[in-house]
Scaffold this motif. Structure first.
Motif, PDB file in Angstrom:
ATOM      1  N   ASN A 194      -5.305  -2.707   9.922  1.00  0.00           N
ATOM      2  CA  ASN A 194      -6.392  -2.191   9.078  1.00  0.00           C
ATOM      3  C   ASN A 194      -6.510  -2.978   7.769  1.00  0.00           C
ATOM      4  O   ASN A 194      -7.143  -2.535   6.831  1.00  0.00           O
ATOM      5  N   GLU A 213      -4.316  -3.625   5.442  1.00  0.00           N
ATOM      6  CA  GLU A 213      -3.476  -3.214   4.321  1.00  0.00           C
ATOM      7  C   GLU A 213      -2.254  -4.111   4.248  1.00  0.00           C
ATOM      8  O   GLU A 213      -1.748  -4.578   5.274  1.00  0.00           O
ATOM      9  N   SER A 256       0.822  -1.214   0.000  1.00  0.00           N
ATOM     10  CA  SER A 256       0.000   0.000   0.000  1.00  0.00           C
ATOM     11  C   SER A 256       0.858   1.267   0.000  1.00  0.00           C
ATOM     12  O   SER A 256       0.341   2.350  -0.224  1.00  0.00           O
TER      13      SER A 256
END
Length: 44
Positions: free
Chosen positions: A29, A31, A9
């Motif tokens: 989260n 990612e 990311s």
């Protein structure tokens, strides 16, 4: 076996599952981040 899982990311590097081992980090989260970017974030 080499299977594309997704992209970092931060730097957009391809992240693979290699022989059952994921060559990256999954953040809380959800990612995906490569090891190099994860180490850079940890140092800051």
């Amino acid at each position: 076996m080499k299977e594309l899982i997704g992209y970092c990311s931060i730097c957009r590097k391809e992240l693979y599952c290699l022989e059952g081992f994921f060559n990256g980090v999954i953040l809380d989260n959800k990612e995906l981040v490569c090891f190099e970017c994860a180490e850079g974030e940890k140092e800051e």
